[in-house]
Design a protein around this motif. Structure first.
Motif, short mmCIF file in Angstrom:
data_model
loop_
_atom_site.label_atom_id
_atom_site.label_comp_id
_atom_site.label_asym_id
_atom_site.label_seq_id
_atom_site.Cartn_x
_atom_site.Cartn_y
_atom_site.Cartn_z
N ALA A 1 1.19 84.89 81.09
CA ALA A 1 0.59 85.56 79.72
C ALA A 1 0.27 87.02 80.44
O ALA A 1 0.02 87.84 79.45
CB ALA A 1 0.24 84.44 78.55
N ALA A 2 -0.90 87.00 80.62
CA ALA A 2 -1.44 88.40 80.97
C ALA A 2 -0.64 89.32 81.78
O ALA A 2 -1.32 90.08 81.58
CB ALA A 2 -2.56 87.89 82.38
N LEU A 3 0.25 88.94 83.06
CA LEU A 3 0.91 89.68 83.37
C LEU A 3 1.88 90.38 82.50
O LEU A 3 1.98 91.92 82.71
CB LEU A 3 1.88 88.94 84.38
CG LEU A 3 0.80 88.60 85.72
CD1 LEU A 3 2.53 87.93 86.67
CD2 LEU A 3 0.67 89.90 86.69
N ASP A 4 2.16 89.91 81.89
CA ASP A 4 2.86 90.09 80.24
C ASP A 4 2.04 91.34 79.88
O ASP A 4 2.85 92.15 79.59
CB ASP A 4 3.87 88.88 79.19
CG ASP A 4 4.48 88.33 80.12
OD1 ASP A 4 4.97 88.72 81.59
OD2 ASP A 4 5.51 87.17 80.27
N ARG A 5 1.42 90.44 79.27
CA ARG A 5 0.48 91.32 78.48
C ARG A 5 0.20 93.00 79.01
O ARG A 5 -0.43 93.67 78.02
CB ARG A 5 -0.74 90.07 77.82
CG ARG A 5 -2.06 90.73 76.76
CD ARG A 5 -2.84 90.76 76.34
NE ARG A 5 -3.27 91.55 75.31
CZ ARG A 5 -2.75 91.22 73.98
NH1 ARG A 5 -1.60 91.06 73.33
NH2 ARG A 5 -3.29 91.63 72.99
N PHE A 6 -0.76 92.87 80.25
CA PHE A 6 -1.32 94.19 80.72
C PHE A 6 0.13 94.62 81.04
O PHE A 6 -0.13 96.33 81.04
CB PHE A 6 -2.33 93.54 82.06
CG PHE A 6 -3.16 92.53 81.30
CD1 PHE A 6 -3.43 92.69 79.66
CD2 PHE A 6 -3.99 91.96 82.33
CE1 PHE A 6 -5.00 92.01 79.77
CE2 PHE A 6 -5.02 91.05 81.80
CZ PHE A 6 -5.45 91.55 80.52
N ASP A 7 1.26 94.64 81.74
CA ASP A 7 2.47 94.50 81.81
C ASP A 7 2.75 95.71 80.57
O ASP A 7 2.79 97.04 80.77
CB ASP A 7 3.69 94.29 82.33
CG ASP A 7 3.84 93.59 83.64
OD1 ASP A 7 3.20 94.59 84.58
OD2 ASP A 7 4.20 93.22 83.93
N ASN A 8 3.02 95.53 79.31
CA ASN A 8 3.00 95.83 78.02
C ASN A 8 1.89 96.80 77.66
O ASN A 8 2.35 97.90 77.34
CB ASN A 8 3.33 95.09 76.71
CG ASN A 8 3.86 95.27 76.13
OD1 ASN A 8 2.95 95.60 75.43
ND2 ASN A 8 4.98 95.82 75.83
N LEU B 1 -10.55 93.43 78.29
CA LEU B 1 -8.78 92.76 78.20
C LEU B 1 -8.30 91.17 77.74
O LEU B 1 -8.44 90.88 77.26
CB LEU B 1 -7.98 93.39 79.50
CG LEU B 1 -7.90 94.58 79.87
CD1 LEU B 1 -7.41 95.84 81.13
CD2 LEU B 1 -6.96 95.89 78.71
N THR B 2 -9.72 90.83 78.86
CA THR B 2 -9.18 89.29 78.74
C THR B 2 -9.72 88.89 76.97
O THR B 2 -8.81 87.67 76.52
CB THR B 2 -10.26 88.26 79.63
OG1 THR B 2 -9.93 89.39 80.55
CG2 THR B 2 -10.45 87.24 79.75
N ARG B 3 -11.08 88.70 76.83
CA ARG B 3 -11.38 88.99 75.23
C ARG B 3 -10.31 89.07 74.42
O ARG B 3 -10.17 88.80 73.24
CB ARG B 3 -12.64 88.77 74.70
CG ARG B 3 -13.81 88.89 76.34
CD ARG B 3 -15.59 89.24 75.29
NE ARG B 3 -15.99 88.35 76.53
CZ ARG B 3 -16.49 86.92 76.32
NH1 ARG B 3 -16.33 86.73 75.06
NH2 ARG B 3 -17.59 86.76 77.13
N ASP B 4 -9.91 90.38 74.95
CA ASP B 4 -8.79 90.68 73.57
C ASP B 4 -7.66 90.36 73.38
O ASP B 4 -6.95 89.56 72.59
CB ASP B 4 -7.89 91.89 74.08
CG ASP B 4 -7.30 92.34 72.85
OD1 ASP B 4 -7.67 93.14 71.82
OD2 ASP B 4 -5.84 93.22 73.47
#
Length: 207
Positions: free
Chosen positions: A28-35, A108-111
């Motif tokens: 999920a983190a890979l997807d979110r930060f990619d976006n 980024l994590t808490r967001d």
């Protein structure tokens, strides 16, 4: 266990079953930060479950302790993936400017998790080296207060302008060494924000 995820080979290593939260939140983190920031540039990410510590990162690899309570695994999985962008892609002097890797990664994590909280220590300047914070309040200042400050800034300037600035900063500094003043200058230029209020928490950068 290897998962092919949007062109990235994500490899999980453990002597026992990988906790579901570690796999779920890593992907999920890979997807979110990619976006939100820009594409993860490597073709592999390795996640190793290790006996001890809490979490650690290097470009293309993260470590998460098997001794951590299950309730902490989502945070650790996302936080260590966030480090792939800050400092794994956008580098910085981690000892002298921990805000730009630990503070931004905590934001980024808490967001991503919706887990912002109030610091348990009094407000402190966010522009100091790791050597100038007490052991008692280091995490509460460099991580929690930094993420709170960035989140307030995002709320002040608006989501669209904020993420536009974050993406611009990422693209302009891929595989370079950046600094905290450049971070705020880039975001302020994208949002039209008056930089002077930063002086309260970053006094050495805005004399």
């Amino acid at each position: 266990t290897t998962v092919s995820h949007n062109g990235v080979s994500v490899r999980f290593y453990s002597t026992s079953a990988i906790a579901n939260n570690v796999k779920k939140w890593t992907l999920a983190a890979l997807d979110r930060f990619d976006n939100k920031l820009g594409a993860y540039p490597y073709d592999k990410l390795t996640v190793a479950m290790t006996p001890g510590g809490s979490g650690m990162e290097s470009p293309g690899m993260t470590w998460i302790s098997t001794t951590e309570p299950a309730a902490n695994l989502a945070y650790l999985a996302v936080h260590e993936v966030a480090h792939q962008w800050f400092y794994g892609i956008v580098g910085n002097n981690q000892a002298n400017a921990p805000f730009l890797d630990e503070g931004v990664a905590d934001f980024l994590t808490r967001d991503a998790l919706g887990s912002f909280r109030i610091s348990r220590c009094a407000n402190h300047a966010l522009d100091k080296s790791v050597y100038r914070y007490s052991a008692k309040c280091y995490n509460e200042v460099v991580y929690v207060q930094s993420s709170t400050y960035i989140n307030k800034y995002r709320n002040d300037v608006g989501d669209s302008k904020f993420w536009s600035g974050m993406g611009r900063f990422y693209r302009q500094n891929e595989f370079k060494i950046a600094n905290t003043r450049l971070f705020w200058d880039t975001l302020d230029k994208a949002s039209g924000y008056n930089s002077r209020p930063h002086a309260d928490r970053f006094p050495s950068l805005y004399p």
